[in-house]
Write a protein that holds these residues in place. Structure first.
Motif, PDB file in Angstrom:
ATOM      1  N   TYR A 122       0.828  -1.202   0.000  1.00  0.00           N
ATOM      2  CA  TYR A 122       0.000   0.000   0.000  1.00  0.00           C
ATOM      3  C   TYR A 122       0.862   1.251   0.000  1.00  0.00           C
ATOM      4  CZ  TYR A 122      -4.329   2.601   0.733  1.00  0.00           C
ATOM      5  OH  TYR A 122      -5.412   3.428   0.573  1.00  0.00           O
ATOM      6  N   GLU A 123       1.921   1.169   0.780  1.00  0.00           N
ATOM      7  CA  GLU A 123       2.867   2.302   0.839  1.00  0.00           C
ATOM      8  C   GLU A 123       3.424   2.591  -0.563  1.00  0.00           C
ATOM      9  OE1 GLU A 123       6.380   1.521   3.304  1.00  0.00           O
ATOM     10  OE2 GLU A 123       5.818   3.284   4.444  1.00  0.00           O
ATOM     11  N   PHE A 130       1.434   9.614  -5.635  1.00  0.00           N
ATOM     12  CA  PHE A 130       1.841  11.001  -5.361  1.00  0.00           C
ATOM     13  C   PHE A 130       3.227  11.329  -5.933  1.00  0.00           C
ATOM     14  CE2 PHE A 130      -1.473  12.793  -2.734  1.00  0.00           C
ATOM     15  CZ  PHE A 130      -2.098  11.708  -2.148  1.00  0.00           C
ATOM     16  N   SER A 131       3.806  10.348  -6.659  1.00  0.00           N
ATOM     17  CA  SER A 131       5.150  10.537  -7.251  1.00  0.00           C
ATOM     18  C   SER A 131       6.161  11.002  -6.206  1.00  0.00           C
ATOM     19  CB  SER A 131       5.095  11.571  -8.402  1.00  0.00           C
ATOM     20  OG  SER A 131       4.132  11.171  -9.357  1.00  0.00           O
ATOM     21  N   LEU A 132       6.197  10.256  -5.102  1.00  0.00           N
ATOM     22  CA  LEU A 132       7.080  10.622  -3.991  1.00  0.00           C
ATOM     23  C   LEU A 132       8.467  10.017  -4.168  1.00  0.00           C
ATOM     24  CD1 LEU A 132       4.612  10.004  -1.000  1.00  0.00           C
ATOM     25  CD2 LEU A 132       5.035  12.144  -2.236  1.00  0.00           C
ATOM     26  N   THR A 133       9.453  10.772  -3.731  1.00  0.00           N
ATOM     27  CA  THR A 133      10.817  10.229  -3.665  1.00  0.00           C
ATOM     28  C   THR A 133      11.081   9.860  -2.205  1.00  0.00           C
ATOM     29  OG1 THR A 133      11.652  12.471  -3.328  1.00  0.00           O
ATOM     30  CG2 THR A 133      11.624  11.654  -5.591  1.00  0.00           C
ATOM     31  N   PHE A 137       6.546  12.776   1.956  1.00  0.00           N
ATOM     32  CA  PHE A 137       5.253  12.308   2.416  1.00  0.00           C
ATOM     33  C   PHE A 137       4.161  12.954   1.564  1.00  0.00           C
ATOM     34  CE2 PHE A 137       6.663   9.964   6.032  1.00  0.00           C
ATOM     35  CZ  PHE A 137       7.809  10.605   6.477  1.00  0.00           C
ATOM     36  N   PRO A 138       3.037  12.262   1.399  1.00  0.00           N
ATOM     37  CA  PRO A 138       1.956  12.824   0.578  1.00  0.00           C
ATOM     38  C   PRO A 138       1.256  13.960   1.301  1.00  0.00           C
ATOM     39  CG  PRO A 138       1.222  10.790   1.606  1.00  0.00           C
ATOM     40  CD  PRO A 138       2.672  10.927   1.954  1.00  0.00           C
ATOM     41  N   ARG A 168       8.320   5.669   7.818  1.00  0.00           N
ATOM     42  CA  ARG A 168       7.376   4.966   6.957  1.00  0.00           C
ATOM     43  C   ARG A 168       6.105   5.767   6.787  1.00  0.00           C
ATOM     44  NH1 ARG A 168       7.573  -0.539   7.278  1.00  0.00           N
ATOM     45  NH2 ARG A 168       5.805  -0.466   5.785  1.00  0.00           N
ATOM     46  N   LEU A 169       5.395   5.481   5.696  1.00  0.00           N
ATOM     47  CA  LEU A 169       4.106   6.136   5.433  1.00  0.00           C
ATOM     48  C   LEU A 169       2.943   5.312   5.964  1.00  0.00           C
ATOM     49  CD1 LEU A 169       6.092   7.303   3.172  1.00  0.00           C
ATOM     50  CD2 LEU A 169       4.058   7.590   1.782  1.00  0.00           C
ATOM     51  N   PHE A 170       3.064   3.985   5.807  1.00  0.00           N
ATOM     52  CA  PHE A 170       1.926   3.108   6.095  1.00  0.00           C
ATOM     53  C   PHE A 170       2.502   1.818   6.647  1.00  0.00           C
ATOM     54  CE2 PHE A 170      -2.578   2.442   5.512  1.00  0.00           C
ATOM     55  CZ  PHE A 170      -2.750   1.077   5.385  1.00  0.00           C
TER      56      PHE A 170
END
Ligand code: 6PG
Length: 246
Positions: A122-123, A130-133, A137-138, A168-170
């Motif tokens: 999911y992360e 969100f095209s994160l590097t 964070f989103p 971590r995000l999730f």
């Protein structure tokens, strides 16, 4: 801990849901005008079901569902057809009633027996969307949250490891009192939102809310108090029962 301007008390759940739905429409309009899309992290549990049903009823303002993208703030470690699934709750209350494209809903694959793998998948999906590097964070346009009687929010429960996660995000968060993993966004994600709205209903939450209002600073004892958006708005929509009666 909750400035007066952030706390909105409603005489009934119905009026709370009406206000939340009106805010949802406003946030959607702002986001779509500014960025061409509206990204939302949904709350689970039972309280927000009334909001989701209202949004599905077309009794509120126009919602550009083709530009809405839905994520889940947390999920139980169960299959999507389980009675405890937050996905199932949202699907029954909202998704099956509105013309949101199927690829605009990002379900947590919580049927995976490996909770950590499910969280990392999911992360990855969130980072890709969100095209994160790494290290980023989103910024959700709206994060909807609830609160349990113990002051938990999302699946950030008192005394659990995820409360302290800052990279971590999730994550898969072991919740000892339930003897199970819960899958949840972490505080950096929740606090990175442009707008955060708590929907809290029920007298059983009154003691926790009273504590959160009175504590001088955020405390891990009441995880909901740790929701302090860095630059976003924070609103608590609560009913009279939670606010401590008339
Ligand atoms: C969940 C939710 C959780 C919920 C609170 C309040 O998966 O259960 O994300 O954080 O918001 O437990 O739940 P109720 O709205 O059912 O009281």
């Amino acid at each position: 801990m909750i400035p007066r301007h952030q706390l909105r008390v409603f005489p009934s759940r119905e009026e709370l849901f009406q206000a939340a739905a009106s805010d949802f429409v406003s946030f959607a309009g702002e986001a779509v005008s500014a960025r061409g899309r509206f990204t939302v992290s949904l709350s689970g549990g039972s309280t927000p079901k009334g909001l989701y049903q209202l949004l599905a009823s077309n009794a509120v303002g126009p919602i550009p569902w083709e530009k809405v993208f839905l994520f889940w703030g947390d999920e139980r470690h169960v299959p999507p057809d389980s009675p405890g699934s937050n996905y199932r709750m949202v699907s029954e209350a909202l998704l099956t009633h509105v013309p949101i494209p199927a690829d605009h809903t990002f379900r947590v694959h919580a049927e995976n027996p490996d909770a950590d793998a499910a969280a990392r998948l999911y992360e990855r999906a969130v980072c890709d969307f969100f095209s994160l590097t790494p290290g980023q964070f989103p910024c959700f346009d709206l994060v909807l949250l609830g609160m349990g009687p113990d002051g938990h929010t999302a699946s950030l429960f008192p005394g659990t490891a995820a409360l302290h996660e800052r990279n971590r995000l999730f994550v898969a968060n072991w919740v000892e009192k339930f003897k199970t993993y819960r899958l949840t966004f972490t505080l950096p994600v929740l606090n990175g939102a442009a707008n955060v709205a708590f929907l809290v209903s029920g007298a059983d939450k009154a003691p926790a809310l009273k504590e959160i209002i009175s504590v001088p600073a955020p405390t891990v004892d009441y995880p909901a108090s740790l929701i302090q958006p860095a630059s976003g708005t924070l609103t608590w929509l609560v009913d009279q029962e939670v606010a401590g009666g008339p």
